[in-house]
Design an enzyme around this catalytic site. Sequence first.
Site, PDB file in Angstrom:
ATOM      1  N   TYR A 125       0.718  -0.920  -0.436  1.00 52.50           N
ATOM      2  CA  TYR A 125       0.097  -0.145  -0.146  1.00 52.50           C
ATOM      3  C   TYR A 125       0.769   1.748  -0.027  1.00 52.50           C
ATOM      4  O   TYR A 125       0.229   2.228   0.067  1.00 52.50           O
ATOM      5  CB  TYR A 125      -0.691   0.445   1.455  1.00 52.50           C
ATOM      6  CG  TYR A 125      -1.415  -0.928   1.305  1.00 52.50           C
ATOM      7  CD1 TYR A 125      -2.797  -1.562   0.785  1.00 52.50           C
ATOM      8  CD2 TYR A 125      -1.203  -1.748   3.283  1.00 52.50           C
ATOM      9  CE1 TYR A 125      -3.222  -2.861   1.315  1.00 52.50           C
ATOM     10  CE2 TYR A 125      -2.378  -3.057   3.279  1.00 52.50           C
ATOM     11  CZ  TYR A 125      -3.034  -3.138   2.599  1.00 52.50           C
ATOM     12  OH  TYR A 125      -3.908  -4.850   2.832  1.00 52.50           O
ATOM     13  N   CYS A 169      14.487 -10.356  -3.417  1.00 55.32           N
ATOM     14  CA  CYS A 169      15.134  -9.836  -4.949  1.00 55.32           C
ATOM     15  C   CYS A 169      13.918  -9.061  -5.338  1.00 55.32           C
ATOM     16  O   CYS A 169      13.299  -9.921  -6.158  1.00 55.32           O
ATOM     17  CB  CYS A 169      15.796 -10.935  -5.700  1.00 55.32           C
ATOM     18  SG  CYS A 169      16.752 -11.147  -4.571  1.00 55.32           S
ATOM     19  N   TYR A 201      -1.241  -6.472  10.823  1.00 53.91           N
ATOM     20  CA  TYR A 201      -1.103  -6.691   9.629  1.00 53.91           C
ATOM     21  C   TYR A 201       0.668  -6.349   9.212  1.00 53.91           C
ATOM     22  O   TYR A 201       0.150  -6.360   8.200  1.00 53.91           O
ATOM     23  CB  TYR A 201      -2.204  -6.023   8.252  1.00 53.91           C
ATOM     24  CG  TYR A 201      -3.596  -5.468   8.443  1.00 53.91           C
ATOM     25  CD1 TYR A 201      -3.969  -6.745   7.803  1.00 53.91           C
ATOM     26  CD2 TYR A 201      -4.450  -4.952   9.542  1.00 53.91           C
ATOM     27  CE1 TYR A 201      -5.522  -6.906   8.515  1.00 53.91           C
ATOM     28  CE2 TYR A 201      -5.544  -4.754   9.173  1.00 53.91           C
ATOM     29  CZ  TYR A 201      -6.319  -5.656   9.157  1.00 53.91           C
ATOM     30  OH  TYR A 201      -7.371  -5.440   9.292  1.00 53.91           O
TER      31      TYR A 201
HETATM   32  C1  LIG Z   1     -10.876  -6.731   7.808  1.00 55.64           C
HETATM   33  C2  LIG Z   1     -11.739  -6.853   8.676  1.00 55.64           C
HETATM   34  C3  LIG Z   1     -12.390  -6.205   9.995  1.00 55.64           C
HETATM   35  C4  LIG Z   1     -10.803  -5.400  10.143  1.00 55.64           C
HETATM   36  O1  LIG Z   1      -9.974  -4.401  10.159  1.00 55.64           O
HETATM   37  P1  LIG Z   1      -8.847  -3.002  10.747  1.00 55.64           P
HETATM   38  O2  LIG Z   1      -9.469  -2.131  10.317  1.00 55.64           O
HETATM   39  O3  LIG Z   1      -8.820  -3.506  11.111  1.00 55.64           O
HETATM   40  O4  LIG Z   1     -10.785  -2.652  12.361  1.00 55.64           O
HETATM   41  C5  LIG Z   1     -13.445  -6.123  10.491  1.00 55.64           C
HETATM   42  N1  LIG Z   1     -14.107  -7.179  10.223  1.00 55.64           N
HETATM   43  C6  LIG Z   1     -14.363  -7.408   8.668  1.00 55.64           C
HETATM   44  C7  LIG Z   1     -15.705  -8.185   8.404  1.00 55.64           C
HETATM   45  C8  LIG Z   1     -12.729  -7.110   7.917  1.00 55.64           C
HETATM   46  O5  LIG Z   1     -12.549  -7.439   6.954  1.00 55.64           O
END
Ligand SMILES: *Cc1c(COP(=O)(O)O)cnc(C)c1O
Length: 418
Positions: A320, A346, A374
């Site tokens: 990102y 690489c 993440y």
């Molecule tokens: C990824 C996700 C979350 C968490 O999102 P954050 O931005 O980490 O708070 C919650 N609910 C669903 C359905 C998701 O896909």
Amino acid sequence: MSAPLPMPSAEDGELCVEAVRLADVARRFGTPCYVYSRAALEAALDEFTTGLSGVEAQLCYAVKANSNLAVLNVLARRGAGFDIVSGGELKRALAAGGDPRKIVFSGVGKSADEMAAALSAGILCFNVESAPELERLDGVAASLGARAPVGLRVNPDVDARTHPYISTGLKKNKFGVAYRDALDIYRRAAGLPNVEVCGIGCHIGSQLLDPSPFAEALDKLLLLVDRLAACGIVLRHIDLGGGLGIAYRNGAEPSVQSYLDPLLDRLRGRALKILLEPGRRLVGKAGVLLTRVEYLKPGETRNFAIVDAAMNDLARPALYDAWHDIVPVRPREEAPRRWEIVGPICETGDFLGHERMLALLPGDLLAILSAGAYGMSMSSNYNTRPRAAEVMIDGDEAHLIRRRETAEELYALESLLP
Ligand SMILES: *Cc1c(COP(=O)(O)O)cnc(C)c1O
């Protein structure tokens, strides 16, 4: 959130997580290494719990943000439930001591086996994302003699104004059922014998630094709730997903309270339990990625600092173009220079930070901040790189919560032709 992580020690300014020096963590467990703070995890969860006190609510931590068992366990012990997106995450959540009655199951591609496992475990709710998924779930529930608790994930078509890869609540995204189809699908759900309609949900995106789209989405969902009630379909809960962001770079971040207040205002007087699925906000700032400088390559146009962590450990910069602050574990007196912080992989995209002003020597330790979300959960073995160790600090103790992989483990499942 409280004090930033890590903190300089009072004696010599060397960085510590809680009462443990990062240099000691590196000596004991090696680098690259993810280091989490139990106190920071708990403080982040407590912000939500406090903001929701007196309200009928359940926090369902989004396991995908950081799925280490010890992380899940720390949160579960303090009352958190979980938002899962696969059968694997279900197993993790249960292995970590999670209460199945606090688990919601999200995701657009649930398999019949995953549905059966979640039904047998007795989860709180399936966040169903399409009409065919609903039919499949009804069938799986029938074969088990069970009734599946269901909420539809509705796409409210609001713009989360975040990175396009992590925006999920627009018409063009693959998630949820279209707003205008929701009533019809609810009516169908209400007619299915093995499904129990109990809620509604949405998740509009990730890393939102302006909380107003959440309230916008809630307004749209409440319109549907009322229309459904008029048709005799009365919902028990509303799930507003996750998505509250953190400040990766000096800027401000909205407080949890400023996120919750407009939501709670709108829900006051309604008999709806509120579910939230925060991920990043609970774990992001509670973790750092500790790495060591392997080589310095000053050049004509750019200076490269090659470190032992790489895009396989922390993909966010490559994926990102995300910013993570990078700080020395032991600050040096020398004048800083501008460095490209890159890994050994690489790929030209293998960077962790561009143009960082740092005074560096080979062997120095660096902390890549706000890497708790993440980070490890998106890591890979690209270039046959064993994944980093993970360590949880609890006061003055450092616990290894995932040992470093070995190269042999990475090909142990493979076989040669006869
Ligand atoms: C990824 C996700 C979350 C968490 O999102 P954050 O931005 O980490 O708070 C919650 N609910 C669903 C359905 C998701 O896909």
